[in-house]
Design a protein around this motif. Structure first.
Motif, short mmCIF file in Angstrom:
data_model
loop_
_atom_site.label_atom_id
_atom_site.label_comp_id
_atom_site.label_asym_id
_atom_site.label_seq_id
_atom_site.Cartn_x
_atom_site.Cartn_y
_atom_site.Cartn_z
N GLY A 150 45.34 36.49 36.17
CA GLY A 150 45.73 37.74 35.54
C GLY A 150 45.31 38.97 36.34
N VAL A 151 46.04 40.06 36.13
CA VAL A 151 45.80 41.30 36.89
C VAL A 151 44.49 41.96 36.48
CG1 VAL A 151 46.73 43.59 37.37
CG2 VAL A 151 48.27 41.65 37.18
N LYS A 152 44.07 41.77 35.24
CA LYS A 152 42.86 42.41 34.76
C LYS A 152 41.64 42.04 35.60
CE LYS A 152 40.00 42.82 30.59
NZ LYS A 152 39.83 42.38 29.18
N LEU A 153 41.56 40.79 36.03
CA LEU A 153 40.41 40.32 36.80
C LEU A 153 40.64 40.36 38.30
CD1 LEU A 153 39.47 37.13 34.73
CD2 LEU A 153 38.31 39.34 34.69
N LEU A 154 41.84 40.77 38.72
CA LEU A 154 42.21 40.63 40.13
C LEU A 154 41.29 41.40 41.07
CD1 LEU A 154 44.09 39.53 42.25
CD2 LEU A 154 45.66 41.44 41.81
N GLY A 155 40.94 42.64 40.73
CA GLY A 155 40.12 43.44 41.62
C GLY A 155 38.79 42.78 41.93
N VAL B 214 54.00 33.48 61.86
CA VAL B 214 53.27 33.05 60.66
C VAL B 214 51.90 33.72 60.54
CG1 VAL B 214 54.39 30.80 60.55
CG2 VAL B 214 52.33 31.06 61.93
N TRP B 215 51.69 34.78 61.33
CA TRP B 215 50.36 35.39 61.32
C TRP B 215 50.07 36.11 60.01
CZ3 TRP B 215 46.23 34.38 63.86
CH2 TRP B 215 45.15 35.25 63.79
N SER B 216 51.10 36.68 59.41
CA SER B 216 50.88 37.46 58.20
C SER B 216 51.02 36.59 56.95
CB SER B 216 51.90 38.60 58.12
OG SER B 216 53.20 38.07 57.96
N GLY B 217 50.63 37.13 55.85
CA GLY B 217 50.92 36.51 54.57
C GLY B 217 49.82 35.74 53.90
N SER B 218 48.81 35.31 54.62
CA SER B 218 47.77 34.49 53.98
C SER B 218 47.01 35.30 52.94
CB SER B 218 46.80 33.94 55.04
OG SER B 218 46.29 34.99 55.85
N ILE B 219 46.69 36.55 53.25
CA ILE B 219 45.98 37.39 52.29
C ILE B 219 46.90 37.76 51.13
CG2 ILE B 219 44.89 39.64 51.98
CD1 ILE B 219 43.81 39.42 54.80
N ALA B 220 48.17 38.08 51.46
CA ALA B 220 49.12 38.45 50.41
C ALA B 220 49.33 37.29 49.44
CB ALA B 220 50.46 38.85 51.04
N MET B 221 49.54 36.08 49.97
CA MET B 221 49.76 34.93 49.12
C MET B 221 48.52 34.59 48.31
SD MET B 221 52.89 33.80 49.22
CE MET B 221 53.11 35.57 48.95
N SER B 222 47.36 34.74 48.93
CA SER B 222 46.11 34.43 48.21
C SER B 222 45.91 35.38 47.04
CB SER B 222 44.92 34.52 49.17
OG SER B 222 45.02 33.56 50.20
N SER B 223 46.12 36.68 47.28
CA SER B 223 45.95 37.65 46.20
C SER B 223 47.01 37.46 45.12
CB SER B 223 46.00 39.08 46.75
OG SER B 223 47.21 39.33 47.41
N ALA B 224 48.24 37.11 45.52
CA ALA B 224 49.29 36.86 44.54
C ALA B 224 48.96 35.63 43.69
CB ALA B 224 50.63 36.67 45.24
N ILE B 225 48.44 34.59 44.32
CA ILE B 225 48.03 33.39 43.58
C ILE B 225 46.93 33.72 42.58
CG2 ILE B 225 46.83 31.18 43.80
CD1 ILE B 225 48.40 30.74 46.41
N LEU B 226 45.95 34.53 43.00
CA LEU B 226 44.87 34.93 42.09
C LEU B 226 45.43 35.71 40.90
CD1 LEU B 226 42.07 36.06 44.58
CD2 LEU B 226 42.10 34.01 43.18
N GLY B 227 46.38 36.62 41.17
CA GLY B 227 46.97 37.38 40.09
C GLY B 227 47.76 36.51 39.13
N ASP B 228 48.49 35.53 39.69
CA ASP B 228 49.28 34.64 38.84
C ASP B 228 48.40 33.72 38.00
OD1 ASP B 228 51.52 35.80 39.91
OD2 ASP B 228 52.03 34.12 41.22
N LEU B 229 47.33 33.20 38.60
CA LEU B 229 46.50 32.23 37.91
C LEU B 229 45.52 32.87 36.93
CD1 LEU B 229 45.56 29.68 40.74
CD2 LEU B 229 47.27 29.41 38.95
#
Length: 424
Positions: free
Chosen positions: A345-350, A328-343
């Protein structure tokens, strides 16, 4: 849509190259553990002093993140990667040529980390998110494989190289590798012209199918005012606290607990080795389950793993805890960035991801300092590793409470959404 009909979707090439760059960046930034004792002895630094340098480096790594995200949006991923490469090369040359601790502080603790922020996941996440909509969780989870490979490969490799050519020669070797990877990747792989619809499926009528809510009217002010954004930041703080404590102090901690240096390095590396394979499994389910629930289990089990790591008494116990933690070490950053993109939008993601990652690095800076300071003051590593376990478990609970859909009280935003709904 022509690029998707020619075989492999081109976005996956971007993911693969991004994984390699992330492996180098995260490996060099989080793989400080094997360097700590050699640097201390060579430059005659105390553990608290080098822990301070590491803490500052984590802050600088985070400070560069919002700027990297902004420049990606204003210019291009290629520009950001090449700019970061120039800073990395200059800072490594300055680091290996000096014997002065304050120049070392500037070059290694400040400039190198600032440059690495421009080749970090923040620099490549926006372009991956633009190329992927339907499979965004899977793509970003795959990117995490690079981080895990960096932890898995860098610690034992750096230990071997340091014993063979010294810590200075090892840093210079990695500087050459950065040039050989980033220059061709930036020139030939990173394409900003995303095909219409990205990876969205097309139904029999030719209509693009998407299950995501578009939030084009959002501004960064709306995001900052939302509770969900700060919940994501809280989780990333815990992630940074734990990952940087592991990268900075796990090897010295295990050596202090009478493990051989090679055994300690392999034990830490084993976490990344297992995480590489577990990431592939988690990536396959990342878009099938609520991302907040995956985050809960990632943080909760990782917290238990930190307790197991600090209390390991034998080699088999160390390797068992490392293997279980790697699941379970991986994925926290990936899930966090995916949540930000979903909530939001991609325009503000960076920009949003960059500022959120600053919270990650603040956590890393605190843990990097506490790891050395706590041992010198209390004479035990249980203080810092136990605190990390508590923070991780708390982050799991906070992440579980993140909403699946964004709810804002901002009147202007609600009015815009209502006008948009009326017009349709």
């Amino acid at each position: 849509m022509e690029e998707k009909r020619r075989g492999i979707y081109f976005g996956w090439y971007i993911v693969i190259v991004s994984m390699v760059i992330t492996m180098l960046t995260v490996g060099l930034r989080l793989g400080i553990g094997p360097f700590v004792l050699p640097m201390m002895e060579d430059l005659q630094m105390t553990r608290t002093f080098i822990s301070t340098i590491i803490a500052v480096s984590m802050i600088m790594y985070g400070v560069g993140m919002p700027l990297a995200g902004y420049l990606c949006g204003k210019y291009s991923t290629k520009f950001v990667l090449l700019l970061g490469l120039v800073i990395i090369e200059l800072s490594i040359v300055g680091t290996v040529l000096t014997d002065n601790v304050w120049i070392f502080f500037l070059m290694y603790g400040v400039l190198l980390s600032f440059g690495l922020s421009f080749t970090s996941p923040v620099a490549v996440t926006p372009i991956i998110s633009r190329w992927f909509v339907r499979q965004r969780g899977r793509a970003l989870f795959s990117l995490s494989t690079g981080s895990m490979a960096g932890i898995a490969i860098f610690n034992p490799l750096a230990t071997f190289l340091i014993e063979t050519i010294g810590w200075r020669g090892t840093l210079f070797t990695f500087a050459l590798i950065f040039v050989m990877i980033i220059v061709p990747a930036a020139m030939f792989i990173y394409k900003e012209d995303v095909p219409e619809g990205a990876d969205l499926e097309v139904d029999s009528s030719g209509t693009k199918v998407s299950t995501l809510v578009v939030t084009e009217n959002l501004t960064w002010r709306d995001a900052v005012r939302s509770k969900a954004y700060w919940q994501v930041i809280a989780g990333l703080f815990a992630c940074g606290f734990s990952m940087n404590l592991l990268g900075s102090h796990a090897v010295p901690m295990l050596v202090d607990h009478h493990f051989a240096a090679a055994t300690a390095s392999f034990g830490v590396g084993l976490i990344g080795i297992v995480a590489i394979f577990s990431t592939l499994v988690l990536a396959s389910i990342a878009d099938r389950f609520a991302k907040r629930k995956l985050l809960f289990w990632i943080y909760f089990i990782r917290g238990l793993g930190f307790l197991g790591l600090v209390f390991s008494q034998s080699t088999w116990q160390l390797f068992l805890v490392a293997a279980l933690g790697g699941l379970v070490w991986s994925g926290s950053i990936a899930m966090s960035s995916a949540i930000l993109g979903d909530l939001f939008g991609v325009k503000l993601l960076g920009v949003l991801y960059g500022w959120a990652y600053l919270g990650h690095q603040i956590g890393g800076a605190i843990s990097s300092f506490l790891g050395g300071w706590g041992y010198e003051v209390f004479g035990t590593h249980v203080f810092s590793f136990g605190l990390s376990a508590l923070i991780l478990i708390s982050a799991g609970i906070i992440s579980y409470l993140i909403p699946d859909q964004l709810k804002l009280s901002n009147t202007r935003f609600n009015q815009q959404v209502g006008q948009s709904s009326t017009s349709t």
